[in-house]
Write a protein that holds these residues in place. Structure first.
Motif, PDB file in Angstrom:
ATOM      1  N   ASP A 195       0.853  -1.104  -0.004  1.00 42.39           N
ATOM      2  CA  ASP A 195       0.000  -0.141  -0.008  1.00 42.39           C
ATOM      3  C   ASP A 195       0.937   1.371   0.056  1.00 42.39           C
ATOM      4  OD1 ASP A 195       1.016   0.066   2.635  1.00 42.39           O
ATOM      5  OD2 ASP A 195      -0.794  -0.535   3.402  1.00 42.39           O
ATOM      6  N   THR A 197       3.455   1.998   2.016  1.00 40.68           N
ATOM      7  CA  THR A 197       3.881   2.385   3.402  1.00 40.68           C
ATOM      8  C   THR A 197       5.324   1.748   3.623  1.00 40.68           C
ATOM      9  OG1 THR A 197       2.557   0.998   4.599  1.00 40.68           O
ATOM     10  CG2 THR A 197       1.665   3.181   4.315  1.00 40.68           C
ATOM     11  N   ASP A 198       5.856   0.944   2.860  1.00 43.30           N
ATOM     12  CA  ASP A 198       7.140   0.397   3.110  1.00 43.30           C
ATOM     13  C   ASP A 198       8.183   1.565   2.755  1.00 43.30           C
ATOM     14  OD1 ASP A 198       9.432  -0.884   3.293  1.00 43.30           O
ATOM     15  OD2 ASP A 198       8.905  -2.818   1.766  1.00 43.30           O
ATOM     16  N   LYS A 199       8.121   2.544   3.474  1.00 40.92           N
ATOM     17  CA  LYS A 199       8.926   3.571   3.499  1.00 40.92           C
ATOM     18  C   LYS A 199       9.338   4.407   4.806  1.00 40.92           C
ATOM     19  CE  LYS A 199       5.500   6.874   1.934  1.00 40.92           C
ATOM     20  NZ  LYS A 199       5.081   7.543   0.762  1.00 40.92           N
ATOM     21  N   GLY A 201       8.571   6.197   7.751  1.00 39.57           N
ATOM     22  CA  GLY A 201       7.143   7.010   8.383  1.00 39.57           C
ATOM     23  C   GLY A 201       6.580   5.740   8.832  1.00 39.57           C
ATOM     24  N   TYR A 202       5.150   5.996   9.168  1.00 44.00           N
ATOM     25  CA  TYR A 202       4.301   5.071   9.887  1.00 44.00           C
ATOM     26  C   TYR A 202       3.634   4.045   8.841  1.00 44.00           C
ATOM     27  CZ  TYR A 202       5.099   8.053  13.827  1.00 44.00           C
ATOM     28  OH  TYR A 202       6.019   8.696  14.674  1.00 44.00           O
ATOM     29  N   PRO A 203       3.924   2.785   9.027  1.00 46.37           N
ATOM     30  CA  PRO A 203       3.374   1.771   7.930  1.00 46.37           C
ATOM     31  C   PRO A 203       1.884   1.460   8.319  1.00 46.37           C
ATOM     32  CG  PRO A 203       4.866   0.678   9.649  1.00 46.37           C
ATOM     33  CD  PRO A 203       4.860   2.048   9.921  1.00 46.37           C
ATOM     34  N   SER A 204       1.247   0.961   7.447  1.00 41.38           N
ATOM     35  CA  SER A 204       0.030   0.380   7.870  1.00 41.38           C
ATOM     36  C   SER A 204       0.081  -0.777   8.698  1.00 41.38           C
ATOM     37  CB  SER A 204      -0.863  -0.093   6.588  1.00 41.38           C
ATOM     38  OG  SER A 204      -0.218  -1.067   6.150  1.00 41.38           O
ATOM     39  N   SER A 208       2.854  -3.794   8.303  1.00 41.67           N
ATOM     40  CA  SER A 208       3.796  -4.525   9.582  1.00 41.67           C
ATOM     41  C   SER A 208       3.749  -6.046   9.485  1.00 41.67           C
ATOM     42  CB  SER A 208       3.157  -3.895  11.043  1.00 41.67           C
ATOM     43  OG  SER A 208       3.987  -4.165  12.038  1.00 41.67           O
ATOM     44  N   HIS A 243      12.657  -1.290  10.021  1.00 46.64           N
ATOM     45  CA  HIS A 243      11.378  -1.269  10.714  1.00 46.64           C
ATOM     46  C   HIS A 243      11.671  -1.375  12.320  1.00 46.64           C
ATOM     47  CE1 HIS A 243       7.446  -3.265  12.200  1.00 46.64           C
ATOM     48  NE2 HIS A 243       7.114  -2.103  11.893  1.00 46.64           N
ATOM     49  N   TYR A 293      -2.682   7.289  11.932  1.00 38.54           N
ATOM     50  CA  TYR A 293      -1.494   6.374  11.394  1.00 38.54           C
ATOM     51  C   TYR A 293      -1.711   4.855  11.368  1.00 38.54           C
ATOM     52  CZ  TYR A 293       1.451  10.425  10.622  1.00 38.54           C
ATOM     53  OH  TYR A 293       1.792  11.784  10.050  1.00 38.54           O
ATOM     54  N   LYS A 409       7.673   2.263  13.965  1.00 35.71           N
ATOM     55  CA  LYS A 409       7.670   2.842  12.664  1.00 35.71           C
ATOM     56  C   LYS A 409       8.975   2.398  11.928  1.00 35.71           C
ATOM     57  CE  LYS A 409       8.861   7.979  11.979  1.00 35.71           C
ATOM     58  NZ  LYS A 409       9.195   9.220  12.402  1.00 35.71           N
TER      59      LYS A 409
END
Length: 437
Positions: A195, A197-199, A201-204, A208, A243, A293, A409
């Motif tokens: 989605d 969010t593998d960067k 910041g805060y992933p989904s 995770s 992570h 988040y 995070k």
């Protein structure tokens, strides 16, 4: 591995033992408020640190925590009549108030109630839990407020599980981030779509889970704090980022597990005795995630195959060692890693099947065990120190217990996980400010 002597010190909690004496210096959960909700209602049995007690709420709503055996001839006060501001033994009618003082002896020709007082412990209700202090009155510290003192009743949730093994085995599981890459895995995680969010910041929450599955060999880093320590399980994501899942350990027996973006919900592990444990899971503070988040929690994933426990009340144990935790060998091959459908029962299987009191002279610890090794050392040092007359650590007043948090995070280059979830974290500051508006 531990020596046999240190394993005995670590695991034995009865009156007069080094660890039992240490744990008695802290406020610990005795029962849920919901177990004795009604004034003059049924009392509740409480097995705590090797002692058999009874909790009850009297006519005026006050809570008593007193020894179970009537001092007349030993009958159980659990079967007593809770009436008119006291618990009356049904054998001969001796009655005791919430302080343990005998106030009536209805079958005595020459009553002497003023001379009879049984063991009672001070209590404090907060966050849906009845807490108690079982140590010397001269050493009693103020109640440690993790946020429950000001928590609105509408937001308070608390549950209690029974675990059939020594308390340290249950604690070891809470301080072990590596097992989520194995024990709690299921094949449908592979179907979670990327989605974005593998960067940093805060992933989904769903992503995770993919990180846990992708890297089973987490790097464990421990940071000592005034309340015990915080530690991070650092995994490499599919896109090559770091992570971090940060869990807080609060001496002597509680943790705050990692959550996106940060968490304050607490787990408190309480020894009933050497071979029986109660595990309390409770809300301490209102929700603090104004930006939302993480999105939906990981267990809401449509292909999530496991049952989750209720957030309130005494959790029933239907998955036990006696029925092999209802393991499904077919599911184990094609659906879930463990084959056990209930999420928390997966943890129970891992800790309970090590035996009632695991012999740690036989264990072979590895790189993912750094946090639990640290906990063992802190507990042993404190128990031995108390026996020498030294003050136990983090009793109260050392810091703000409301400021202890877990966090999660994906780290940017050079970002220090130790900042996450602390009062210095900009996201925490933003959330606290939003809560005050």
């Amino acid at each position: 591995m531990l020596s046999r002597e240190d394993n005995e010190i670590l695991t034995r909690v009865g009156p007069g033992t080094p660890m039992g004496d240490l744990l008695r210096r802290y406020w610990i959960p005795a029962c849920l408020s919901s177990e004795i909700v009604e004034p003059d209602g049924p009392p509740a049995r409480v097995r705590l640190l090797g002692e058999d007690l009874v909790a009850f709420r009297d006519t005026a709503g006050r809570v008593g925590l007193i020894e179970e055996q009537c001092p007349h001839r030993g009958a159980s006060l659990f079967y007593g009549r809770n009436e008119e501001c006291g618990l009356r033994c049904t054998y001969h009618g001796w009655k005791f108030d919430v302080t343990g003082q005998c106030v009536d002896q209805r079958s005595e020709r020459n009553p002497f109630p003023q001379r009879i007082k049984i063991t009672s412990y001070p209590v404090h209700e907060s966050g849906g839990i009845v807490w108690t202090y079982m140590g010397p009155s001269s050493s009693m510290t103020p109640f440690r407020d993790f946020g429950t003192e000001s928590l609105p009743a509408s937001l308070a949730t608390a549950n209690k599980e029974v675990i059939y093994c020594n308390w340290v085995q249950s604690m070891d599981g809470d301080l072990d981030t590596a097992h989520i890459s194995n024990l709690h895995q299921f094949d449908a995680i592979d179907d979670v779509a990327d989605d974005g969010t593998d960067k940093p910041g805060y992933p989904s929450g769903y992503m995770s889970m993919k990180f846990w599955r992708h890297d089973p060999a987490a790097l464990i880093e421990v940071d000592e704090t005034w309340h015990g320590f915080r530690y991070a399980g650092i995994r490499v994501t599919p896109n090559g980022y770091r992570h971090a899942r940060i869990t807080a350990y609060i001496f002597p027996a509680s943790t705050i597990i990692a959550q996106i973006p940060f968490s304050t919900r607490q787990i408190f592990v309480v020894p009933a005795d050497d071979e029986l444990t109660y595990r309390y899971n409770f809300t301490t503070q209102p929700p603090q995630n104004p930006r939302g988040y993480g999105g939906p929690l990981f267990f809401t994933y449509e292909k999530y195959p496991f049952s989750m426990m209720p957030v309130n009340g005494v959790v029933p144990r239907t998955y036990t060692r006696e029925n092999d935790y209802q393991i499904d060998r077919v599911a184990q091959k094609g659906t879930s890693y463990s084959g056990i459908r209930d999420f928390r029962s997966q943890d129970a299987m891992a800790t309970e099947t090590a035996g009632p009191v695991y012999d740690r002279t036989r264990e072979h610890l590895g790189s993912t065990d750094v946090a639990l090794i640290r906990m063992h050392r802190l507990l042993l040092r404190a128990a031995k120190g108390l026996a020498r007359g030294e003050q136990p650590p983090a009793l109260g007043g050392t810091g703000d217990f409301r400021s202890i948090r877990g966090a999660e995070k994906v780290l940017a280059d050079g970002e220090d996980w130790r900042l996450l979830g602390t009062n210095a974290d900009p996201l925490v500051q933003e959330a606290l400010a939003a809560r005050q508006q």
